[in-house]
Scaffold this motif. Structure first.
Motif, PDB file in Angstrom:
ATOM      1  N   UNK A 120       0.842  -1.185   0.000  1.00 45.93           N
ATOM      2  CA  UNK A 120       0.000   0.000   0.000  1.00 45.93           C
ATOM      3  C   UNK A 120       0.877   1.234   0.000  1.00 45.93           C
ATOM      4  N   UNK A 121       0.225   2.396   0.104  1.00 49.85           N
ATOM      5  CA  UNK A 121       0.971   3.646   0.009  1.00 49.85           C
ATOM      6  C   UNK A 121       0.499   4.643   1.061  1.00 49.85           C
ATOM      7  N   UNK A 122       1.425   5.493   1.468  1.00 50.62           N
ATOM      8  CA  UNK A 122       1.088   6.658   2.280  1.00 50.62           C
ATOM      9  C   UNK A 122       1.229   7.865   1.365  1.00 50.62           C
ATOM     10  N   UNK A 123       0.156   8.622   1.191  1.00 50.69           N
ATOM     11  CA  UNK A 123       0.243   9.853   0.399  1.00 50.69           C
ATOM     12  C   UNK A 123       0.429  11.009   1.376  1.00 50.69           C
ATOM     13  N   UNK A 124       1.557  11.674   1.273  1.00 48.40           N
ATOM     14  CA  UNK A 124       1.816  12.829   2.131  1.00 48.40           C
ATOM     15  C   UNK A 124       1.260  14.073   1.465  1.00 48.40           C
ATOM     16  N   UNK A 125       0.573  14.891   2.252  1.00 52.65           N
ATOM     17  CA  UNK A 125       0.090  16.159   1.706  1.00 52.65           C
ATOM     18  C   UNK A 125       0.522  17.306   2.617  1.00 52.65           C
ATOM     19  N   UNK A 126       0.683  18.448   1.999  1.00 51.76           N
ATOM     20  CA  UNK A 126       1.010  19.692   2.686  1.00 51.76           C
ATOM     21  C   UNK A 126      -0.191  20.598   2.429  1.00 51.76           C
ATOM     22  N   UNK A 127      -0.866  21.020   3.505  1.00 49.38           N
ATOM     23  CA  UNK A 127      -2.127  21.748   3.310  1.00 49.38           C
ATOM     24  C   UNK A 127      -1.933  23.110   2.640  1.00 49.38           C
ATOM     25  N   UNK A 128      -0.665  23.575   2.562  1.00 49.91           N
ATOM     26  CA  UNK A 128      -0.425  24.838   1.858  1.00 49.91           C
ATOM     27  C   UNK A 128      -0.456  24.627   0.341  1.00 49.91           C
ATOM     28  N   UNK A 129      -0.202  23.374  -0.056  1.00 49.90           N
ATOM     29  CA  UNK A 129      -0.143  23.083  -1.482  1.00 49.90           C
ATOM     30  C   UNK A 129      -0.753  21.709  -1.720  1.00 49.90           C
ATOM     31  N   UNK A 130      -2.006  21.579  -1.413  1.00 49.66           N
ATOM     32  CA  UNK A 130      -2.671  20.279  -1.528  1.00 49.66           C
ATOM     33  C   UNK A 130      -2.521  19.669  -2.907  1.00 49.66           C
ATOM     34  N   UNK A 131      -2.601  20.541  -3.911  1.00 47.65           N
ATOM     35  CA  UNK A 131      -2.670  20.054  -5.291  1.00 47.65           C
ATOM     36  C   UNK A 131      -1.408  19.340  -5.760  1.00 47.65           C
ATOM     37  N   UNK A 132      -0.260  19.544  -5.095  1.00 45.71           N
ATOM     38  CA  UNK A 132       0.952  18.858  -5.572  1.00 45.71           C
ATOM     39  C   UNK A 132       0.857  17.349  -5.348  1.00 45.71           C
ATOM     40  N   UNK A 133      -0.082  16.891  -4.550  1.00 44.59           N
ATOM     41  CA  UNK A 133      -0.217  15.446  -4.344  1.00 44.59           C
ATOM     42  C   UNK A 133      -1.413  14.844  -5.095  1.00 44.59           C
ATOM     43  N   UNK A 134      -2.095  15.659  -5.879  1.00 41.76           N
ATOM     44  CA  UNK A 134      -3.287  15.163  -6.599  1.00 41.76           C
ATOM     45  C   UNK A 134      -2.942  14.086  -7.628  1.00 41.76           C
ATOM     46  N   UNK A 135      -1.928  14.361  -8.429  1.00 47.98           N
ATOM     47  CA  UNK A 135      -1.583  13.442  -9.518  1.00 47.98           C
ATOM     48  C   UNK A 135      -1.286  12.040  -8.999  1.00 47.98           C
ATOM     49  N   UNK A 136      -0.509  12.007  -7.932  1.00 47.15           N
ATOM     50  CA  UNK A 136      -0.085  10.706  -7.438  1.00 47.15           C
ATOM     51  C   UNK A 136      -1.274   9.933  -6.865  1.00 47.15           C
ATOM     52  N   UNK A 137      -2.230  10.635  -6.251  1.00 48.70           N
ATOM     53  CA  UNK A 137      -3.410   9.945  -5.734  1.00 48.70           C
ATOM     54  C   UNK A 137      -4.219   9.324  -6.873  1.00 48.70           C
ATOM     55  N   UNK A 138      -4.386  10.074  -7.926  1.00 43.38           N
ATOM     56  CA  UNK A 138      -5.133   9.561  -9.070  1.00 43.38           C
ATOM     57  C   UNK A 138      -4.459   8.334  -9.663  1.00 43.38           C
ATOM     58  N   UNK A 139      -3.153   8.417  -9.702  1.00 43.12           N
ATOM     59  CA  UNK A 139      -2.385   7.310 -10.245  1.00 43.12           C
ATOM     60  C   UNK A 139      -2.563   6.031  -9.415  1.00 43.12           C
ATOM     61  N   UNK A 140      -2.529   6.182  -8.099  1.00 43.65           N
ATOM     62  CA  UNK A 140      -2.724   5.027  -7.220  1.00 43.65           C
ATOM     63  C   UNK A 140      -4.125   4.460  -7.396  1.00 43.65           C
ATOM     64  N   UNK A 141      -5.112   5.340  -7.529  1.00 45.31           N
ATOM     65  CA  UNK A 141      -6.488   4.882  -7.733  1.00 45.31           C
ATOM     66  C   UNK A 141      -6.599   4.096  -9.033  1.00 45.31           C
ATOM     67  N   UNK A 142      -5.985   4.619 -10.089  1.00 44.56           N
ATOM     68  CA  UNK A 142      -6.045   3.924 -11.384  1.00 44.56           C
ATOM     69  C   UNK A 142      -5.423   2.541 -11.298  1.00 44.56           C
ATOM     70  N   UNK A 143      -4.366   2.426 -10.513  1.00 45.67           N
ATOM     71  CA  UNK A 143      -3.645   1.157 -10.427  1.00 45.67           C
ATOM     72  C   UNK A 143      -4.187   0.259  -9.328  1.00 45.67           C
ATOM     73  N   UNK A 144      -5.188   0.736  -8.588  1.00 47.93           N
ATOM     74  CA  UNK A 144      -5.784  -0.086  -7.539  1.00 47.93           C
ATOM     75  C   UNK A 144      -4.867  -0.302  -6.351  1.00 47.93           C
ATOM     76  N   UNK A 145      -3.956   0.625  -6.095  1.00 48.35           N
ATOM     77  CA  UNK A 145      -3.074   0.499  -4.928  1.00 48.35           C
ATOM     78  C   UNK A 145      -3.740   1.203  -3.742  1.00 48.35           C
TER      79      UNK A 145
END
Ligand SMILES: Nc1nc2c(ncn2[C@@H]2O[C@H](COP(=O)(O)OP(=O)(O)OP(=O)(O)O)[C@@H](O)[C@H]2O)c(=O)[nH]1
Ligand SMILES: [Mg+2]
Lengths: 209, 136
Positions: A120-145
């Motif tokens: 599995x994965x831990x997605x780290x987010x920084x609330x000042x720049x939430x959007x920098x972690x958007x791409x990676x979340x979508x990618x994990x969802x697509x791959x079912x991780x």
């Protein structure tokens, strides 16, 4: 087994004596720590690792295929994608590796198998720049991780109620969102435990695909 | 908290390597650019090795071996992952797997495969990892 290491051999970097795994180590599992640029991936790997964190690289060429190129005239530039990782011994037989992977989506195909084999994965987010972690979340969802979200609490970062974050990140209600100070070992460990409990609950409900 | 995300759906099959979204910035219009691994990640022999496959030496470095082979064999007197080998020897992952594949072929090292995520996850495995983390 002990193959007497000759002293005549020039020293190459290697694990310190206390970093050597026992011969009984049979198999490894991995967890990935992902997130956008500068969210604290490397710090988290370092805070829980039993070895000095290491870096592995992959090299790619970026080839320009011009329409009127002559044979052999295409230009290539090498790009190196680095990944930090650390290790935690679980039992005499089992070892856990943690990989902090880069946030730029265009490089991930190099590490597809890393994502797919990970527990599995831990997605780290920084609330000042939430959007920098958007791409990676979508990618994990697509791959079912399966993943959880950890909010790295930078001191000057705005605090938001969890449900507000859940809305902004469009996360299903069952996905844990936790706060974490990645510089602290106990906090990073607890974040990893939250991921493991989540994976366990998915396994119990048979929802893991 | 302005930025809002839209969740994505699982894809049926793994997609082919995506085109770099901004890869064209240095290329002329109409000349597509591509990213690919130098040594090829789809080579059959190498595909079996994972970043966390544990490699263990089966014998001392043979006199006929290359210095790189000898270095791997010395490092692997205790089990070591492909990722750690790649880091210590300062070799890119694909070059490292090529070298290890040679050593496996010559029966000089043994590879211990990782446990990867499965359709039916092993709860005992997950519990073992939890207990290990709790001791940290
Ligand atoms: N105050 C504070 N600083 C932090 C925290 N976590 C990380 N930092 C700092 O933030 C910076 C970025 O952290 P890194 O761990 O390098 O982040 P990263 O995600 O690995 O960054 P890239 O690999 O460059 O994408 C470093 O200077 C850290 O010391 C935190 O919880 N609080
Ligand atoms: Mg980093």
């Amino acid at each position: 087994m002990d193959f007497n290491a000759s002293d005549a051999v020039p020293a190459i970097p290697g694990p310190r004596t206390e970093e050597r795994l026992p011969q009984t180590a049979q198999a490894a599992v991995k967890i990935v720590i992902v997130g956008g640029f500068g969210v604290g991936k490397t710090t988290m790997v370092g805070s829980v690792s039993e070895i000095r964190p290491l870096t592995t690289e992959e090299t790619m060429t970026q080839a320009g295929i011009g329409i009127d190129d002559n044979y052999g005239s295409e230009t290539k530039t090498a790009t190196t994608v680095a990944m930090d990782f650390g290790r935690i011994s679980i039992t005499e037989k089992l070892v856990l590796y943690l990989f902090g992977t880069p946030g730029q989506e265009r490089f991930w195909f190099l590490w597809n198998r890393l994502f797919e084999g990970a527990l599995g994965a831990v997605v780290l987010v920084d609330t000042r720049r939430l959007d920098v972690s958007f791409d990676v979340m979508g990618r994990l969802e697509e791959r079912g991780v399966p993943f959880i979200v950890a909010v790295n609490s930078f001191p000057d970062a705005p605090r938001h109620p969890v449900e507000e974050l859940r809305g902004a990140l469009d996360l299903a209600p069952e996905i844990p969102i936790v706060e974490c100070d990645v510089r602290r070992r106990a906090s990073s460990r607890d974040t990893l435990l939250t991921l493991m409990h989540f994976l366990h609950s998915l396994a119990r409900s048979g929802a893991l695909t | 908290m302005t930025p809002r995300r839209k969740r994505r759906l699982p894809q049926e099959a793994p997609s082919p390597p995506p085109l770099a979204p901004d890869a064209g910035e240095e290329a002329e219009a109409g000349s597509p650019e591509r990213l690919y691994a130098v040594t090829g990640l789809h080579d059959g022999g190498r595909a079996q090795l994972d970043l966390v496959t544990l490699i263990v030496a089966r014998s001392a470095p043979p006199p006929s071996g290359t210095p790189e082979q000898a270095a791997v064999l010395r490092l692997c007197s205790a089990p070591l992952s492909v990722a750690e080998l790649s880091a210590y020897l300062d070799l890119p992952f694909s070059a490292m797997t090529a070298l290890i594949t040679e050593l496996i072929g010559a029966d000089l090292v043994q590879a211990r495969a990782p446990i990867v995520r499965q359709a039916l996850p092993d709860r005992t495995l997950l519990e073992a990892v939890m207990h290990g983390l709790q001791r940290l």
